[in-house]
Design an enzyme around this catalytic site. Structure first.
Site, PDB file in Angstrom:
ATOM      1  CG  ASP A 182     -19.636   4.425 -35.923  1.00  0.00           C
ATOM      2  OD1 ASP A 182     -20.186   4.874 -36.939  1.00  0.00           O
ATOM      3  OD2 ASP A 182     -19.951   4.774 -34.768  1.00  0.00           O
ATOM      4  CB  CYS A 209      -6.252  -1.107   5.309  1.00  0.00           C
ATOM      5  SG  CYS A 209      -4.553  -1.713   5.195  1.00  0.00           S
ATOM      6  CD  GLU A 220      -1.742   3.840   3.551  1.00  0.00           C
ATOM      7  OE1 GLU A 220      -2.893   3.917   3.990  1.00  0.00           O
ATOM      8  OE2 GLU A 220      -1.446   3.147   2.553  1.00  0.00           O
ATOM      9  CG  HIS A 265      -2.020  -1.049   1.080  1.00  0.00           C
ATOM     10  ND1 HIS A 265      -3.034  -1.194   2.007  1.00  0.00           N
ATOM     11  CD2 HIS A 265      -2.254  -1.991   0.130  1.00  0.00           C
ATOM     12  CE1 HIS A 265      -3.840  -2.176   1.638  1.00  0.00           C
ATOM     13  NE2 HIS A 265      -3.388  -2.677   0.509  1.00  0.00           N
ATOM     14  NE  ARG A 312      -7.283   5.088 -31.211  1.00  0.00           N
ATOM     15  CZ  ARG A 312      -8.555   4.675 -31.199  1.00  0.00           C
ATOM     16  NH1 ARG A 312      -8.822   3.388 -30.995  1.00  0.00           N
ATOM     17  NH2 ARG A 312      -9.548   5.515 -31.380  1.00  0.00           N
TER      18      ARG A 312
END
Length: 429
Positions: free
Chosen positions: A265, A121, A57, A55, A272
């Site tokens: 289409d 946490c 921290e 994490h 990208r």
């Protein structure tokens, strides 16, 4: 907001900058950045990436243990400067010693203040509790932007730190932190992804411009490739808006569209931006009768990243042809020929797709709004008039007007993007 100073705002700004560097790298975990400060100087910082497991921290504490404070700079010039170096695989933005000592093996963090955008946490998951590490490192104060929406944490981290005598200040830059964590918040509570409907419209509300001076647009199988100049003329939105859409794709785990868009289409629907991702953008197509052409760009570019939901059997001739081409086919229940869109969204959530970008036409847009799972809408309005009776953003498939909350606007080139929320993913409204 409790017990914060002007210096706190500067260092929290840096923590939010670091957290944002976890875009496309932290999911399905939240994006978290942490800055460790002692005597007005940053002594360690970092951000979380899913693959590294540690994490933010812990990364910041380790950086403090391995880097002399004088090498990290002071309050001015460091907190606002975006580091130009590439981050190491751990997410540390300062050089990392391969054989770094344990987090609490030195006095580097003793008496320091930690700035972090999300509550540390206090439970054991893939890693140990961050609160334990902060207590053992003898951190004096923790400044946190927001409470963790994870029910397994939800304020318990604050209680653990305060019980150990650490001062905890909360609420600084909370609005920005909540926006960074909104897709995680939706998923961690409901196991459903945050769904954003994106569309580009003319001022008279059309999704497409007239094709070839008013003639109907030919289907994919009959349409020759358009020259680059003619293709540019077909775009509703500006180049700046299209670049922003690419950034939206980069920040999403999956892109959802309908077969009508694919046939009309022949899009790639890829990210990208060229920016790093932990996993490929999942391209998802709603195709009830499996009309997806084998020569479409989606099929020809498949690399384990195209998923088709259909009412057809997974062992049908059409399905097997697409499967041989590398397309994953998933049968989904529904009524008549229409698939159950809620089942589709649930399946994407089960696959840990935390954020889904809906780029579709009127039919799927309308069905998604009627199903009630669209959380956010972003519409790019271009200063153009289609001047014909064409295709609106959504057909009349829902009964009541949709009121957006927390509406914001931004300009991209000559276009204006309007964004608002249909649902509060934190469930406080």
């Amino acid at each position: 907001m409790t017990n914060v100073t002007a210096a706190d705002a500067i260092f929290m700004h840096r923590a939010l900058e670091l957290a944002a560097q976890g875009v496309a790298l932290a999911s399905p975990n939240p994006m978290v950045g942490a800055v460790l400060v002692r005597k007005g100087k940053i002594i360690g910082e970092g951000f979380h990436t899913y693959e590294d497991m540690r994490h933010a921290e812990i990364v910041a504490l380790e950086a403090a243990n391995t880097q002399p404070a004088e090498n990290l700079g002071g309050l001015v010039g460091r907190a606002f400067r975006r580091d130009e170096k590439d981050a190491s695989p751990s997410g540390v933005l300062t050089p990392e010693v391969p054989d770094a000592r344990a987090v609490v093996d030195s006095d580097a963090a003793r008496g320091a203040t930690l700035y972090v955008n999300l509550e540390p946490c206090c439970h054991k998951g893939r890693t140990g509790p961050c609160t334990n590490a902060l207590i053992l490192a003898d951190v004096k104060r923790v400044v946190v932007a927001m409470k963790d929406p994870n029910p397994a944490v939800g304020g318990r981290g604050f209680k653990h730190l305060r019980a150990a005598g650490i001062e905890v200040s909360t609420g600084l830059r909370e609005a920005e932190a909540r926006r960074l964590a909104e897709s995680f918040a939706k998923w961690i509570v409901s196991r459903q992804p945050l769904v954003t409907l994106k569309s580009a419209l003319t001022l008279d509300g059309q999704l497409v411009l007239p094709y070839a001076r008013g003639r109907a647009r030919p289907p994919l199988r009959a349409r020759p490739a358009l020259a680059a100049r003619h293709l540019e003329d077909r775009w509703i939105s500006s180049p700046q808006s299209r670049a922003e859409v690419q950034r939206m794709r980069h920040a999403s785990d999956a892109l959802l569209t309908g077969i009508g868009t694919v046939l009309g289409d022949d899009p790639l629907l890829t990210d990208r931006t060229g920016l790093p991702r932990r996993r490929k953008l999942l391209r998802v197509v709603m195709d009830s009768t499996l009309r997806l052409p084998l020569r479409s760009k989606l099929v020809r570019s498949v690399d384990g990243d195209v998923l088709v939901f259909t009412r057809e059997r997974e062992d049908s001739l059409k399905a097997r042809a697409l499967q041989r081409a590398g397309i994953e086919i998933v049968h989904v229940a529904g009524r008549d020929a229409k698939p159950d869109l809620r089942a589709v969204i649930s399946e994407l959530g089960r696959r840990e797709m935390v954020s889904v970008l809906l780029e579709a036409g009127a039919t799927l847009n309308s069905a998604a709004l009627a199903a009630g799972f669209v959380d956010k809408i972003r519409v790019f309005l271009a200063p153009k008039i289609a001047g014909f009776k064409g295709i609106a953003a959504a057909s009349n498939g829902f009964q009541a007007a949709c009121d957006l909350q927390n509406v914001t606007m931004a300009q991209f080139g000559v276009d204006f993007a309007v964004e608002g929320y249909l649902h509060d993913v934190y469930r406080t409204r």
